[in-house]
Design an enzyme around this catalytic site. Structure first.
Site, PDB file in Angstrom:
ATOM      1  N   HIS A   1      68.464  66.346  53.927  1.00  0.00           N
ATOM      2  CA  HIS A   1      68.785  65.289  55.009  1.00  0.00           C
ATOM      3  C   HIS A   1      69.692  65.185  55.783  1.00  0.00           C
ATOM      4  CE1 HIS A   1      64.813  63.062  53.243  1.00  0.00           C
ATOM      5  NE2 HIS A   1      64.776  63.930  52.721  1.00  0.00           N
TER       6      HIS A   1
ATOM      7  N   HIS B   1      61.559  71.775  45.695  1.00  0.00           N
ATOM      8  CA  HIS B   1      60.767  70.046  45.028  1.00  0.00           C
ATOM      9  C   HIS B   1      60.665  70.936  44.133  1.00  0.00           C
ATOM     10  CE1 HIS B   1      59.279  69.059  49.076  1.00  0.00           C
ATOM     11  NE2 HIS B   1      60.324  68.316  48.904  1.00  0.00           N
TER      12      HIS B   1
ATOM     13  N   ASP C   1      57.499  68.523  40.383  1.00  0.00           N
ATOM     14  CA  ASP C   1      56.902  69.643  39.094  1.00  0.00           C
ATOM     15  C   ASP C   1      56.633  68.982  37.559  1.00  0.00           C
ATOM     16  OD1 ASP C   1      56.657  71.455  37.237  1.00  0.00           O
ATOM     17  OD2 ASP C   1      58.449  72.568  38.312  1.00  0.00           O
TER      18      ASP C   1
ATOM     19  N   ASP D   1      63.967  76.171  38.569  1.00  0.00           N
ATOM     20  CA  ASP D   1      62.839  77.518  38.700  1.00  0.00           C
ATOM     21  C   ASP D   1      61.474  77.543  38.808  1.00  0.00           C
ATOM     22  OD1 ASP D   1      61.051  75.740  37.524  1.00  0.00           O
ATOM     23  OD2 ASP D   1      60.928  75.923  35.056  1.00  0.00           O
TER      24      ASP D   1
END
EC number: 1.11.1.7
Length: 357
Positions: free
Chosen positions: A83, A210, A255, A263
């Protein structure tokens, strides 16, 4: 005597064999480090070699303790890095506080949910570094290294980052308008990133950030009200239960499989229609990106290699590398310097000389 000598000889051979295995193992680990991509003029792979040789060790050790106590700071630092860079460049402008009631970049809606603890961690690192190296390291460089560590220490790739950035003198409260929104579709993302010379593989790899962290209800509410891109029903039911309205204060894991590990499970989620953001899930359907999603889902090393390369590209967006009125090394990360002392001027001259050498 012969038996004893033979026994010693066997033991010596065993030790040499084990040592050779260790050497091969160490060499293999070294070779696994991601190769260095090109860098912009003014940055260097060994910028602080003479100025602050223990810089990365200081940051690495401190963050090991931070993540052990609060693992959520890792994705918090990575998000802070993205950001900052996508607003007005990698210049630590996102760290600057507004004065006299003035809004700063952190108050922008795009920066909803930035971890205050992660922001403070950058300042804490600056204090630690300055105790050992004097004020020669910029807050923007500290943020870049910290974000890399946030990836590496949670299972992600290990890679070098070029350094030598200076901190901005000011911020633009509207600059976060440049940050891609989580409800954008893939074609829109490719256009925005393409304007900054990122290709489709870069976009898919960077979206893989993410693979950990959490999302706030206002940023994902459209996923529970729309069926395009597709969403798996049980996953949708869980999102509905967590975020019944777009104003609900809850958060959800980005996730659902390995929320605290860097990962390639993020891509497995997309293939199962379990992407939290619209911008995530649409990658698995768009003809320009779906094969890349499949590749990263089946080959984590390819994801890691591409992510490292794209990370370095992000870290060089609109960097400031001079001290001629455009950038500085802040005495505190949250405020621009009011004046430069004679000592600071001497330090800058030494740094400039080191660059030339």
């Amino acid at each position: 005597m012969g038996r004893v000598s033979g026994s010693r000889s066997t033991s010596l051979y065993s030790l040499l064999f084990i040592s050779s295995l260790l050497l091969v193992s160490q060499t293999h680990v070294f070779c696994e480090r991601v190769a260095r991509p090109p860098i912009v003029k003014g940055l260097s792979w060994n910028y602080y070699f003479g100025l602050c040789p223990k810089l990365e060790r200081i940051i690495r050790k401190h963050l090991e303790d931070v993540f052990d106590k609060d693992i959520g700071q890792a994705p918090g630092l990575l998000r802070l890095f993205f950001h900052d860079c996508f607003a007005q460049g990698c210049d630590a402008s996102i760290l600057l506080n507004g004065v006299n009631g003035e809004d700063d970049e952190k108050q922008h809606p795009a920066n909803l949910g930035l971890r205050q603890e992660a922001i403070q961690t950058i300042e804490n690192l600056r204090i630690l570094i300055y105790r050992q190296c004097l004020p020669v390291v910029s807050c923007s460089d500290i943020l870049v290294i910290a974000a890399r560590e946030a990836v590496r220490q949670l299972g992600g790739p290990d890679f070098d980052v070029p350094l030598g950035r200076k901190d901005s003198l000011s911020f633009d409260p509207s600059a976060p308008d440049n940050i891609p929104a989580p409800f954008l579709r893939t074609d829109e993302l490719l256009e925005i990133f393409g304007a900054k010379n990122f290709d489709a593989a870069d976009v898919v790899a960077l979206s893989g950030a993410h693979t950990y962290g959490r999302a706030h209800c206002p940023s994902l509410f459209n996923r529970t009200t729309e069926s395009d891109p597709p969403i798996e029903q049980n996953f949708k039911n869980k999102l509905d239960a967590t975020c019944p309205t777009d104003e609900f204060p809850n958060t959800v894991d980005l996730d659902i499989r390995t929320p605290n590990k860097f990962d390639n499970m993020y891509y497995i989620n997309l293939l199962n229609n379990q992407g939290v953001f619209t911008s995530d899930q649409d990658l698995a359907s768009n003809s320009k990106t779906k094969e890349i999603v499949n590749t990263f889902a089946s080959d984590q090393k390819k994801f890691f290699d591409k992510f490292a390369d794209a990370f370095v590209k992000v870290s060089q967006l609109n960097v400031i590398t001079d001290r001629q009125g455009k950038g500085e090394i802040r005495d505190k990360c949250f405020v621009p310097n009011k004046r430069r002392s004679n000592v600071a001027s001497v330090v800058e001259e030494v740094a400039e000389l080191a660059e030339k050498i």
